[in-house]
Write a protein that holds these residues in place. Structure first.
Motif, PDB file in Angstrom:
ATOM      1  N   VAL A  11       0.753  -1.259   0.027  1.00  0.00           N
ATOM      2  CA  VAL A  11       0.011   0.059  -0.077  1.00  0.00           C
ATOM      3  C   VAL A  11       0.708   1.155  -0.069  1.00  0.00           C
ATOM      4  CG1 VAL A  11      -1.709   1.256   1.260  1.00  0.00           C
ATOM      5  CG2 VAL A  11      -2.168  -1.208   0.979  1.00  0.00           C
ATOM      6  N   LYS A  12       1.921   1.013   0.851  1.00  0.00           N
ATOM      7  CA  LYS A  12       2.742   2.472   0.810  1.00  0.00           C
ATOM      8  C   LYS A  12       3.544   2.719  -0.539  1.00  0.00           C
ATOM      9  CE  LYS A  12       4.932   1.021   4.793  1.00  0.00           C
ATOM     10  NZ  LYS A  12       5.619   1.536   5.984  1.00  0.00           N
ATOM     11  N   GLN A  13       3.860   1.309  -1.071  1.00  0.00           N
ATOM     12  CA  GLN A  13       4.715   1.582  -2.308  1.00  0.00           C
ATOM     13  C   GLN A  13       3.708   2.302  -3.205  1.00  0.00           C
ATOM     14  OE1 GLN A  13       5.250  -1.961  -4.253  1.00  0.00           O
ATOM     15  NE2 GLN A  13       7.085  -1.471  -5.248  1.00  0.00           N
ATOM     16  N   VAL A  14       2.770   1.717  -3.589  1.00  0.00           N
ATOM     17  CA  VAL A  14       1.594   2.294  -4.560  1.00  0.00           C
ATOM     18  C   VAL A  14       1.337   3.814  -4.258  1.00  0.00           C
ATOM     19  CG1 VAL A  14      -0.553   1.800  -5.521  1.00  0.00           C
ATOM     20  CG2 VAL A  14       0.674   0.032  -5.113  1.00  0.00           C
ATOM     21  N   ILE A  15       1.210   4.068  -2.971  1.00  0.00           N
ATOM     22  CA  ILE A  15       0.660   5.390  -2.700  1.00  0.00           C
ATOM     23  C   ILE A  15       1.739   6.402  -3.023  1.00  0.00           C
ATOM     24  CG2 ILE A  15       0.034   6.871  -0.688  1.00  0.00           C
ATOM     25  CD1 ILE A  15      -1.851   5.055   0.300  1.00  0.00           C
ATOM     26  N   GLN A  16       3.080   6.012  -2.775  1.00  0.00           N
ATOM     27  CA  GLN A  16       4.157   6.485  -3.139  1.00  0.00           C
ATOM     28  C   GLN A  16       4.322   6.868  -4.343  1.00  0.00           C
ATOM     29  OE1 GLN A  16       7.122   4.502  -0.730  1.00  0.00           O
ATOM     30  NE2 GLN A  16       7.176   5.888   1.090  1.00  0.00           N
ATOM     31  N   ARG A  17       4.165   5.944  -5.243  1.00  0.00           N
ATOM     32  CA  ARG A  17       4.268   6.189  -6.594  1.00  0.00           C
ATOM     33  C   ARG A  17       3.276   7.360  -7.324  1.00  0.00           C
ATOM     34  NH1 ARG A  17       2.857   0.846  -9.139  1.00  0.00           N
ATOM     35  NH2 ARG A  17       3.315  -0.082  -7.286  1.00  0.00           N
ATOM     36  N   TYR A  18       1.982   7.470  -6.735  1.00  0.00           N
ATOM     37  CA  TYR A  18       1.040   8.386  -7.104  1.00  0.00           C
ATOM     38  C   TYR A  18       1.617   9.857  -6.577  1.00  0.00           C
ATOM     39  CZ  TYR A  18      -2.869   5.512  -8.590  1.00  0.00           C
ATOM     40  OH  TYR A  18      -3.659   4.383  -9.197  1.00  0.00           O
ATOM     41  N   ALA A  19       2.342   9.975  -5.516  1.00  0.00           N
ATOM     42  CA  ALA A  19       2.711  11.016  -4.805  1.00  0.00           C
ATOM     43  C   ALA A  19       3.852  11.811  -5.580  1.00  0.00           C
ATOM     44  CB  ALA A  19       3.417  10.585  -3.402  1.00  0.00           C
ATOM     45  N   GLN A  20       4.220  10.979  -6.365  1.00  0.00           N
ATOM     46  CA  GLN A  20       5.380  11.379  -7.402  1.00  0.00           C
ATOM     47  C   GLN A  20       4.834  12.255  -8.492  1.00  0.00           C
ATOM     48  OE1 GLN A  20       8.803  10.952  -6.604  1.00  0.00           O
ATOM     49  NE2 GLN A  20       7.505  10.232  -4.786  1.00  0.00           N
ATOM     50  N   PHE A  21       3.369  12.157  -8.810  1.00  0.00           N
ATOM     51  CA  PHE A  21       2.843  13.080  -9.892  1.00  0.00           C
ATOM     52  C   PHE A  21       2.627  14.248  -9.342  1.00  0.00           C
ATOM     53  CE2 PHE A  21       0.138   8.664 -10.689  1.00  0.00           C
ATOM     54  CZ  PHE A  21       1.221   8.268 -11.389  1.00  0.00           C
ATOM     55  N   LYS A  22       2.704  15.256 -10.550  1.00  0.00           N
ATOM     56  CA  LYS A  22       2.659  16.760 -10.510  1.00  0.00           C
ATOM     57  C   LYS A  22       1.205  17.152 -10.917  1.00  0.00           C
ATOM     58  CE  LYS A  22       3.810  21.084  -9.878  1.00  0.00           C
ATOM     59  NZ  LYS A  22       3.257  21.539  -8.924  1.00  0.00           N
ATOM     60  N   PRO A  23       0.448  17.535 -10.140  1.00  0.00           N
ATOM     61  CA  PRO A  23      -0.897  18.174 -10.565  1.00  0.00           C
ATOM     62  C   PRO A  23      -0.904  18.797 -11.895  1.00  0.00           C
ATOM     63  CG  PRO A  23      -1.065  18.175  -8.114  1.00  0.00           C
ATOM     64  CD  PRO A  23       0.467  17.737  -8.507  1.00  0.00           C
ATOM     65  N   SER A  24      -1.693  18.961 -12.557  1.00  0.00           N
ATOM     66  CA  SER A  24      -1.372  19.460 -14.009  1.00  0.00           C
ATOM     67  C   SER A  24      -1.677  21.149 -13.795  1.00  0.00           C
ATOM     68  CB  SER A  24      -2.768  19.016 -14.861  1.00  0.00           C
ATOM     69  OG  SER A  24      -3.866  19.234 -14.284  1.00  0.00           O
ATOM     70  N   HIS A  25      -2.452  21.625 -12.734  1.00  0.00           N
ATOM     71  CA  HIS A  25      -2.560  22.878 -12.465  1.00  0.00           C
ATOM     72  C   HIS A  25      -2.439  23.470 -10.995  1.00  0.00           C
ATOM     73  CE1 HIS A  25      -6.660  21.698 -11.467  1.00  0.00           C
ATOM     74  NE2 HIS A  25      -6.645  21.074 -12.585  1.00  0.00           N
ATOM     75  N   GLY A  26      -2.124  24.545 -10.771  1.00  0.00           N
ATOM     76  CA  GLY A  26      -2.118  24.972  -9.493  1.00  0.00           C
ATOM     77  C   GLY A  26      -0.689  24.643  -8.701  1.00  0.00           C
ATOM     78  N   ASP A  27      -0.802  25.050  -7.673  1.00  0.00           N
ATOM     79  CA  ASP A  27       0.607  25.184  -6.861  1.00  0.00           C
ATOM     80  C   ASP A  27       0.224  24.100  -5.764  1.00  0.00           C
ATOM     81  OD1 ASP A  27       3.092  25.278  -5.482  1.00  0.00           O
ATOM     82  OD2 ASP A  27       2.730  27.165  -4.602  1.00  0.00           O
ATOM     83  N   ILE A  28      -0.053  22.751  -5.980  1.00  0.00           N
ATOM     84  CA  ILE A  28      -0.512  21.751  -5.195  1.00  0.00           C
ATOM     85  C   ILE A  28       0.688  20.855  -4.998  1.00  0.00           C
ATOM     86  CG2 ILE A  28      -2.109  19.919  -4.801  1.00  0.00           C
ATOM     87  CD1 ILE A  28      -3.815  21.693  -6.876  1.00  0.00           C
ATOM     88  N   ARG A  29       0.834  20.429  -3.623  1.00  0.00           N
ATOM     89  CA  ARG A  29       1.651  19.423  -3.050  1.00  0.00           C
ATOM     90  C   ARG A  29       1.150  18.327  -2.999  1.00  0.00           C
ATOM     91  NH1 ARG A  29       2.219  22.442   1.814  1.00  0.00           N
ATOM     92  NH2 ARG A  29       1.816  20.636   3.435  1.00  0.00           N
ATOM     93  N   LEU A  30       1.330  17.011  -3.091  1.00  0.00           N
ATOM     94  CA  LEU A  30       0.867  15.612  -2.686  1.00  0.00           C
ATOM     95  C   LEU A  30       1.691  15.210  -1.409  1.00  0.00           C
ATOM     96  CD1 LEU A  30       0.364  14.112  -6.157  1.00  0.00           C
ATOM     97  CD2 LEU A  30      -1.527  15.635  -4.768  1.00  0.00           C
TER      98      LEU A  30
END
Length: 108
Positions: A11-30
């Protein structure tokens, strides 16, 4: 490795992969939020977009009685297939956000 420890790691590995994405707009961190003691795992979004505050869960997963409970899945494609591909059996994944939670059906 016992099933709970294995589920936690996947679960941590999969969520960490998603956390690497950069939102397409805005100044948003994951941000990842992992609590192994209570078996709670989340991906949060925090920031600003077009002058508005953005905050909240994108993913929230709990582990209980050998099951992986997907409490919230705000991902476009959904996280369940990634969990299965990483090694969690589909019958161990429950879509807990449904009115009548059921294990995930096996897909080929």
């Amino acid at each position: 490795m016992d099933p709970t420890t294995q589920h936690q790691a996947i679960v941590k590995q999969v969520i960490q992969r998603y956390a690497q994405f950069k939102p397409s707009h805005g100044d948003i961190r994951l941000d990842t939020v992992f609590d192994d003691q209570q078996s709670r795992y989340a991906l949060m979004q925090v920031g600003w977009d077009r002058g508005r505050r953005i905050r909240g869960n994108l993913i929230y997963i709990t582990l209980d009685s050998g099951k992986v409970l997907v409490e919230y899945d705000g991902m476009e494609q959904g996280i369940t297939q990634d969990l299965i591909a990483a090694g969690i059996a589909s019958e161990q994944i429950v879509l807990a956000f449904l009115t009548d939670p059921q294990p995930v059906a096996q897909t080929s």
